[in-house]
Scaffold this motif. Sequence first.
Motif, PDB file in Angstrom:
ATOM      1  N   PHE A 123       0.849  -1.187   0.000  1.00  0.00           N
ATOM      2  CA  PHE A 123       0.000   0.000   0.000  1.00  0.00           C
ATOM      3  C   PHE A 123       0.881   1.231   0.000  1.00  0.00           C
ATOM      4  O   PHE A 123       2.097   1.144  -0.181  1.00  0.00           O
ATOM      5  CB  PHE A 123      -0.994  -0.018   1.177  1.00  0.00           C
ATOM      6  N   SER A 124       0.300   2.410   0.137  1.00  0.00           N
ATOM      7  CA  SER A 124       1.037   3.665   0.145  1.00  0.00           C
ATOM      8  C   SER A 124       1.716   3.886  -1.206  1.00  0.00           C
ATOM      9  O   SER A 124       1.042   3.928  -2.240  1.00  0.00           O
ATOM     10  CB  SER A 124       2.043   3.673   1.308  1.00  0.00           C
ATOM     11  N   ASP A 125       3.049   3.983  -1.254  1.00  0.00           N
ATOM     12  CA  ASP A 125       3.759   4.221  -2.511  1.00  0.00           C
ATOM     13  C   ASP A 125       3.547   3.094  -3.515  1.00  0.00           C
ATOM     14  O   ASP A 125       3.707   3.288  -4.727  1.00  0.00           O
ATOM     15  CB  ASP A 125       5.254   4.387  -2.230  1.00  0.00           C
ATOM     16  N   ILE A 126       3.138   1.927  -3.042  1.00  0.00           N
ATOM     17  CA  ILE A 126       2.909   0.769  -3.907  1.00  0.00           C
ATOM     18  C   ILE A 126       1.637   0.964  -4.727  1.00  0.00           C
ATOM     19  O   ILE A 126       1.351   0.185  -5.635  1.00  0.00           O
ATOM     20  CB  ILE A 126       2.871  -0.527  -3.066  1.00  0.00           C
ATOM     21  N   THR A 127       0.886   2.011  -4.431  1.00  0.00           N
ATOM     22  CA  THR A 127      -0.253   2.382  -5.263  1.00  0.00           C
ATOM     23  C   THR A 127       0.148   2.480  -6.736  1.00  0.00           C
ATOM     24  O   THR A 127      -0.631   2.156  -7.630  1.00  0.00           O
ATOM     25  CB  THR A 127      -0.848   3.724  -4.783  1.00  0.00           C
ATOM     26  N   VAL A 128       1.367   2.918  -7.006  1.00  0.00           N
ATOM     27  CA  VAL A 128       1.849   3.030  -8.385  1.00  0.00           C
ATOM     28  C   VAL A 128       1.783   1.679  -9.089  1.00  0.00           C
ATOM     29  O   VAL A 128       1.376   1.581 -10.254  1.00  0.00           O
ATOM     30  CB  VAL A 128       3.285   3.582  -8.425  1.00  0.00           C
ATOM     31  N   LEU A 129       2.161   0.613  -8.400  1.00  0.00           N
ATOM     32  CA  LEU A 129       2.105  -0.716  -8.982  1.00  0.00           C
ATOM     33  C   LEU A 129       0.668  -1.198  -9.129  1.00  0.00           C
ATOM     34  O   LEU A 129       0.305  -1.827 -10.122  1.00  0.00           O
ATOM     35  CB  LEU A 129       2.917  -1.704  -8.137  1.00  0.00           C
ATOM     36  N   HIS A 130      -0.168  -0.913  -8.122  1.00  0.00           N
ATOM     37  CA  HIS A 130      -1.577  -1.295  -8.216  1.00  0.00           C
ATOM     38  C   HIS A 130      -2.227  -0.679  -9.459  1.00  0.00           C
ATOM     39  O   HIS A 130      -2.889  -1.376 -10.233  1.00  0.00           O
ATOM     40  CB  HIS A 130      -2.340  -0.827  -6.968  1.00  0.00           C
ATOM     41  N   THR A 131      -2.061   0.620  -9.610  1.00  0.00           N
ATOM     42  CA  THR A 131      -2.724   1.292 -10.725  1.00  0.00           C
ATOM     43  C   THR A 131      -2.125   0.866 -12.064  1.00  0.00           C
ATOM     44  O   THR A 131      -2.849   0.658 -13.037  1.00  0.00           O
ATOM     45  CB  THR A 131      -2.637   2.821 -10.593  1.00  0.00           C
ATOM     46  N   LEU A 189     -13.226  -2.560  -7.751  1.00  0.00           N
ATOM     47  CA  LEU A 189     -12.565  -1.705  -6.770  1.00  0.00           C
ATOM     48  C   LEU A 189     -11.181  -1.291  -7.278  1.00  0.00           C
ATOM     49  O   LEU A 189     -10.382  -2.135  -7.694  1.00  0.00           O
ATOM     50  CB  LEU A 189     -12.424  -2.443  -5.446  1.00  0.00           C
ATOM     51  N   VAL A 190     -10.919   0.006  -7.248  1.00  0.00           N
ATOM     52  CA  VAL A 190      -9.613   0.549  -7.629  1.00  0.00           C
ATOM     53  C   VAL A 190      -9.214   1.600  -6.598  1.00  0.00           C
ATOM     54  O   VAL A 190     -10.008   1.992  -5.756  1.00  0.00           O
ATOM     55  CB  VAL A 190      -9.628   1.189  -9.041  1.00  0.00           C
ATOM     56  N   GLY A 191      -7.980   2.075  -6.708  1.00  0.00           N
ATOM     57  CA  GLY A 191      -7.584   3.193  -5.850  1.00  0.00           C
ATOM     58  C   GLY A 191      -6.273   2.989  -5.145  1.00  0.00           C
ATOM     59  O   GLY A 191      -5.349   2.362  -5.652  1.00  0.00           O
ATOM     60  N   SER A 205       0.278   4.761 -16.145  1.00  0.00           N
ATOM     61  CA  SER A 205      -0.204   4.054 -14.954  1.00  0.00           C
ATOM     62  C   SER A 205      -1.542   4.590 -14.452  1.00  0.00           C
ATOM     63  O   SER A 205      -2.032   4.130 -13.418  1.00  0.00           O
ATOM     64  CB  SER A 205       0.831   4.155 -13.828  1.00  0.00           C
ATOM     65  N   ASP A 206      -2.135   5.529 -15.168  1.00  0.00           N
ATOM     66  CA  ASP A 206      -3.392   6.142 -14.734  1.00  0.00           C
ATOM     67  C   ASP A 206      -4.562   5.195 -14.953  1.00  0.00           C
ATOM     68  O   ASP A 206      -4.525   4.311 -15.816  1.00  0.00           O
ATOM     69  CB  ASP A 206      -3.620   7.444 -15.492  1.00  0.00           C
ATOM     70  N   CYS A 292      -6.869  -3.330   6.965  1.00  0.00           N
ATOM     71  CA  CYS A 292      -7.448  -4.553   6.425  1.00  0.00           C
ATOM     72  C   CYS A 292      -7.268  -4.622   4.909  1.00  0.00           C
ATOM     73  O   CYS A 292      -7.244  -3.603   4.223  1.00  0.00           O
ATOM     74  CB  CYS A 292      -8.930  -4.620   6.786  1.00  0.00           C
ATOM     75  N   SER A 293      -7.169  -5.820   4.411  1.00  0.00           N
ATOM     76  CA  SER A 293      -6.836  -6.030   3.006  1.00  0.00           C
ATOM     77  C   SER A 293      -8.017  -5.772   2.083  1.00  0.00           C
ATOM     78  O   SER A 293      -9.168  -6.094   2.391  1.00  0.00           O
ATOM     79  CB  SER A 293      -6.333  -7.453   2.793  1.00  0.00           C
ATOM     80  N   LEU A 294      -7.701  -5.191   0.939  1.00  0.00           N
ATOM     81  CA  LEU A 294      -8.655  -4.974  -0.142  1.00  0.00           C
ATOM     82  C   LEU A 294      -8.068  -5.585  -1.406  1.00  0.00           C
ATOM     83  O   LEU A 294      -6.858  -5.563  -1.606  1.00  0.00           O
ATOM     84  CB  LEU A 294      -8.896  -3.476  -0.352  1.00  0.00           C
ATOM     85  N   ILE A 295      -8.933  -6.098  -2.261  1.00  0.00           N
ATOM     86  CA  ILE A 295      -8.476  -6.662  -3.523  1.00  0.00           C
ATOM     87  C   ILE A 295      -8.849  -5.701  -4.638  1.00  0.00           C
ATOM     88  O   ILE A 295     -10.014  -5.582  -5.019  1.00  0.00           O
ATOM     89  CB  ILE A 295      -9.081  -8.053  -3.777  1.00  0.00           C
ATOM     90  N   PHE A 296      -7.857  -4.984  -5.135  1.00  0.00           N
ATOM     91  CA  PHE A 296      -8.075  -4.074  -6.254  1.00  0.00           C
ATOM     92  C   PHE A 296      -8.228  -4.880  -7.545  1.00  0.00           C
ATOM     93  O   PHE A 296      -7.582  -5.915  -7.730  1.00  0.00           O
ATOM     94  CB  PHE A 296      -6.912  -3.099  -6.385  1.00  0.00           C
TER      95      PHE A 296
END
Length: 313
Positions: A123-131, A189-191, A205-206, A292-296
């Motif tokens: 999470f946090s800076d890892i948002t870049v990888l998620h998106t 779910l995204v974000g 990555s947007d 708590c965990s979320l699945i993007f």
Amino acid sequence: MDNLAASSGLSDFLTSGLLPPPLKKGDKIAITCPAKKLPAPMTDAIKLLQSWGLEVVLGETIDASYHQFAGDDDLRARDLQRFVDDDSIKAIIAARGGYGTVRMIDKVDFSRFAQKPKWLVGFSDITVLHTHLFANYGAQTIHGQMPVTIPDASARSLDTLRKALFGEELNYKFTSHTLNRSGQSSGILVGGNLSLLVAVSGSVSDLDYAGKILFIEDVDEYLYSIDRMMRNLKRAGKLKNLAGLIAGGFSEVKDNNIPFGQIVPQIIMDVVQEYNYPVCFDFPAGHIPDNCSLIFGKNVNLSVNGEDVVVAF
């Protein structure tokens, strides 16, 4: 270096999506540092993952240091690339966030990931990888606790991480905030971290926010900055066509000597007041012990009323 989406048809990826297989005991999970360097050994995290029956493999970046980063950009990219390409690794967990993922992500080729998806956690800076992984491949990823946060994590949050990794059911129910906006909706779910969502805006990555349920959280920001970022997303057309909005923890929020005049839920509701989708606050995720965990990338049902909120995958 995401050539696969272009060559094989991005629409095919986003239609079918990429669902990593659930973990099972005996699987290998890798830990790498794509951003800031570690402040201390990850003894607690390694013991926890091993107690789940997983074999832990550590990347070169775990002990690396280059200014504030876990090695220079090339090393961090090479470390992530190694685990992306290694089919024996069934999940990759980022050791911590901080800052730095955006500096190295374009050096990583995710072609093998698209062929053999695996869980990516952070999470946090890892948002870049998620998106990035969702925008380019429709990949599901896990927003959850990282090794650096595991020593202070709640037992519940750690159990939700285990459930997400091993494919068990994830459902949440909690008391409704007074500023919530009631309604029911469903959507992918995204974000992630609000600052990083704004930082990747307009890049490869947007995200396409339309029809999605958006989760946001942040830490150590001024109230005016949260207002500015929310209005940035609104002016970019990101908030107009959401299916729903979930606000998690906004931790260590600061104010100026002259008060901004609104708390975080008021800021957010002011920005999205003209829209009709359900909105909820204080979801237990973000820079908090009960992260708590979320699945993007996965479809989620959101129900908000005056008494409680239900989020069900």
